[in-house]
Write a protein that holds these residues in place. Structure first.
Motif, PDB file in Angstrom:
ATOM      1  N   ARG A 289       0.787  -1.162   0.372  1.00 17.50           N
ATOM      2  CA  ARG A 289       0.029  -0.234  -0.151  1.00 17.50           C
ATOM      3  C   ARG A 289       0.669   1.316   0.070  1.00 17.50           C
ATOM      4  N   GLY A 290       2.316   1.076  -0.194  1.00 19.36           N
ATOM      5  CA  GLY A 290       2.912   2.507  -0.253  1.00 19.36           C
ATOM      6  C   GLY A 290       3.781   2.399   1.046  1.00 19.36           C
ATOM      7  N   LEU A 291       3.911   1.535   2.051  1.00 19.78           N
ATOM      8  CA  LEU A 291       4.877   2.039   3.305  1.00 19.78           C
ATOM      9  C   LEU A 291       6.081   1.449   2.891  1.00 19.78           C
ATOM     10  N   SER A 292       7.138   2.019   3.560  1.00 20.83           N
ATOM     11  CA  SER A 292       8.321   1.511   3.631  1.00 20.83           C
ATOM     12  C   SER A 292       8.389   0.347   4.633  1.00 20.83           C
ATOM     13  N   GLU A 293       9.465  -0.465   4.534  1.00 26.92           N
ATOM     14  CA  GLU A 293       9.316  -1.555   5.491  1.00 26.92           C
ATOM     15  C   GLU A 293       9.327  -1.167   7.085  1.00 26.92           C
ATOM     16  N   GLU A 294      10.297  -0.043   7.338  1.00 29.94           N
ATOM     17  CA  GLU A 294      10.180   0.720   8.768  1.00 29.94           C
ATOM     18  C   GLU A 294       8.889   0.974   8.971  1.00 29.94           C
ATOM     19  N   GLU A 295       8.061   1.940   8.182  1.00 29.05           N
ATOM     20  CA  GLU A 295       6.766   2.539   8.335  1.00 29.05           C
ATOM     21  C   GLU A 295       5.757   1.224   8.556  1.00 29.05           C
ATOM     22  N   ALA A 296       5.906   0.316   7.889  1.00 32.08           N
ATOM     23  CA  ALA A 296       5.045  -0.901   7.880  1.00 32.08           C
ATOM     24  C   ALA A 296       5.125  -1.376   9.275  1.00 32.08           C
ATOM     25  N   THR A 297       6.430  -1.600   9.916  1.00 30.12           N
ATOM     26  CA  THR A 297       6.829  -2.356  11.064  1.00 30.12           C
ATOM     27  C   THR A 297       6.051  -1.353  12.193  1.00 30.12           C
ATOM     28  N   SER A 298       6.446  -0.192  12.046  1.00 28.62           N
ATOM     29  CA  SER A 298       5.827   0.877  13.247  1.00 28.62           C
ATOM     30  C   SER A 298       4.443   0.983  13.122  1.00 28.62           C
TER      31      SER A 298
END
Lengths: 240, 400
Positions: free
Chosen positions: B357-366
């Protein structure tokens, strides 16, 4: 827009796709037919870059770039989007938050949710306790908010009741800019078991995935009729 | 009183059932009195993060104790009493039915120490029928290095009353080591409702031993929100609630994060003694390298009760340990009891779903961690929910 060159993919050590070639031009909608277990979902999830699907040979070219090694995030940023058949539940993440993520911070998703009569789900956790049809609606709303150029849809009609099929159809039409007769930007690859989608929109090409390969290509409506009459193998044989 | 003292003396060396044993002699018992003005800006910020803001108008009362001295104690609402416990016990009539009734003085050496060598604590009481809408703010603060703080709190929600308390338990940001011993007794009378939110904010080498007991009468509601998101050497607590009357409700929500070097042993026991009683224990635990033991015991003694226990753990570091120990004990047919426990890492599938959906891996984890810790608590005033959300948000930065 999208080109697959001799794509071989394995999942947990098992070869699923065995040399897939496919070309989708800008503005085109392609339908992917195939039996259960033929690798249709594998193909879509490979296109989106999911790590479970290991590309052992071949290349994915999207908008002129070789994206074979790109992460799902990079592919999404380039304009690819997917509607999952069975997405995971995200605990504590509300649909409202998810739509904001998809819309890259814009409030578009919420407006769409109201438009498609789904606003009451905005404060629900994503996919938690959703029925089959609700999952599909939620997925398509997310995609509409994301607004990708290449839309990958995995059986968007499965689990949807008759009343809601029409709404799902409308959502897909909007996603693919079917209202535009010319200069259509959006392209789509849609997995369909029931062929329902053909009642809602004009598709340009149909393909049958059999034994990990794409066997034939043709008018999707004619193909679907033939599959209904003679089955997948027969259809693939006659059109080869 | 004599008898209680005797019992306490006998328990002075009694080790606790759970948690590392602490040598009380290693800590100091003398500290100088302070006033709020003595606290430097960093300390004030720490208190603020734990929910204490004396400048705020929207509270019904406040209590602030630093080391052994009560710095501030006030009720601003007529239907509410807020007193230092040492003042309240001067009036035996006031406390005779409430002192050491919900917690046994000889539970272990910590309860004994709180009785025999008490610093202070609070007595908070909502009078019958009073709806105390704004929360009472309380803060128990350790400022002196190596200080052992001994507390005894008594909270009473009289018949038909409603009371919200937010307690911050914290140590000074300049302090490394300390010990907090806090006995808390809660009495929720017929039709009363109490929400008790506790936010911990400790130093790295601090030991914490709360001892709590709760008695809930007919149609009474008790909601506990327990939040510990920062470092602490060792925190062990196992409050015990008794649902004594028909339709009584207890809910324990815990949001726990264990950084490396921290050990949290947290649970709750609820005994359901009357038909229509309901209990729920919900915990969300994240190990960022520390150890968490999440216990829960539900005892259903009569038919017609309903109880559920849910423990979810997320391990974000290779060295992290989470142990979930959910227990159910049904003593009658016609009880409805269930539990679910799950411990693991973040599912790759969920991360990639968000990445698509467009999040980076870090953003997704957070996003997933934030969602995991996001426990929306029914019946909690918006202000308290905001405090919890702010605390969670603060910890997220450190986690990811």
């Amino acid at each position: 827009m999208l080109e697959l060159k001799d794509l071989w993919v394995e999942v947990e050590g098992r070869e699923i796709l065995k040399g897939v070639n496919l070309k989708i031009e800008q503005g085109e909608t392609h339908i992917l037919f195939g039996k259960n277990g033929s690798g249709k979902t594998t193909l879509l999830l490979t296109l989106m870059g999911f790590s479970r699907y290991k590309i052992i040979n071949g290349a994915i070219i999207f908008k002129g770039q070789d994206i074979t090694a790109f992460s799902p995030h990079e592919r999404a940023k380039l304009g690819m989007g997917i509607s999952f058949q069975r997405p995971p539940t995200l605990h504590g993440v509300r649909l409202r938050d998810m739509l904001t993520i998809c819309g890259n911070g814009s409030g578009r998703g919420e407006i769409l949710a109201t438009q498609y009569n789904f606003a009451e789900f905005l404060d629900r956790e994503v996919n938690r306790g959703f029925s089959g049809g609700e999952i599909k609606k939620s997925e398509l709303l997310q995609l509409l908010a994301q607004d990708p150029d290449l839309v990958l849809l995995d059986e968007p009609e499965s689990g949807v009741d008759v009343e809601n099929l029409n709404v799902i159809g409308q959502m897909i039409k909007e996603l693919l800019q079917k209202n535009l007769k010319r200069h259509r930007q959006k392209a789509g690859l849609i997995i369909s078991h029931t062929g329902f989608i053909l009642n809602y929109l004009e598709a340009d090409k149909g393909h049958i995935l059999l034994d990990g390969k794409i066997h034939c290509q043709g008018n999707p409506r004619e193909m679907f009729e033939e599959i209904q009459r003679h089955g997948y193998e027969e259809c693939a044989r006659c059109r080869r | 009183m004599q008898k209680i003292e005797e019992k306490a003396k006998k328990a002075l060396k009694k080790k606790a059932t759970y948690g590392e044993d602490i040598e009380l002699e290693k800590f100091v018992r003398q500290a100088e009195p302070v006033s709020y003005a003595d606290l430097d800006p960093e300390e004030q910020k720490r208190l603020h993060q734990t929910g204490l803001d004396l400048s705020k108008q929207e509270h019904s009362g406040a209590f602030f104790q630093s080391d052994c001295s009560v710095v501030h104690c006030q009720s601003t609402y007529k239907g509410l009493e807020v007193l230092p416990i040492k003042e309240a016990i001067q009036d035996p009539e006031k406390i005779k039915d409430y002192c050491w009734q919900a917690v046994s003085v000889d539970t272990d050496k910590y309860t004994a120490a709180a009785e025999l060598d008490l610093d202070n604590g609070y007595f908070i009481r909502a009078l019958p029928g009073e709806k105390v809408i704004y929360p009472v703010q309380a803060c128990l603060y350790i400022r002196k290095e190596k200080f052992a703080q001994h507390l005894h709190n008594i909270i009473i929600a009289e018949e038909g009353s409603e009371l919200h308390i937010i307690t911050g338990c914290a140590t000074s940001p300049h302090l490394v080591s300390g010990l907090h011993i806090g006995v808390s007794e809660f009495y929720i009378k017929k039709g009363a409702k109490l929400t008790f939110t506790m936010i911990h904010n400790w130093g790295e080498d601090v030991y914490v031993r709360p001892r709590s007991g709760i008695i809930i009468e007919e149609d009474g509601v008790f909601i506990s929100n327990y939040i510990s998101l920062g470092p602490v050497r060792s925190l062990q607590t196992y409050p015990s609630a008794t649902l004594a009357g028909r339709g009584a409700v207890a809910r324990f929500n815990s949001i726990l994060v264990a950084p490396p070097g921290s050990e949290l042993d947290i649970g709750a026991k609820v005994t359901l003694k009357a038909p229509g009683a309901k209990a729920e224990i919900i915990s969300r635990a994240i190990s960022a390298g520390g150890k968490i033991i999440a216990r829960g015991l539900l005892v259903g003694e009569v038919p017609g009760i309903k109880a559920h226990l849910e423990c979810k753990g997320l391990i974000l570091s290779e060295k992290g340990i989470i142990r979930a120990i959910p227990e159910l004990e049904g003593q009658a047919s016609g009880v409805d009891m269930s539990h679910e426990a799950a411990v693991g890492k973040i599912a790759q599938e969920e991360i990639e779903y968000l990445m698509a959906r467009g999040l980076s891996e870090e953003e997704a984890t957070s996003t997933i961690v934030r969602g995991f810790l996001n426990v929306q608590i029914d019946g909690l005033p918006a202000e308290l929910q905001a405090e919890i959300d702010a605390a969670v948000k603060e910890s997220e930065k450190a986690l990811i």
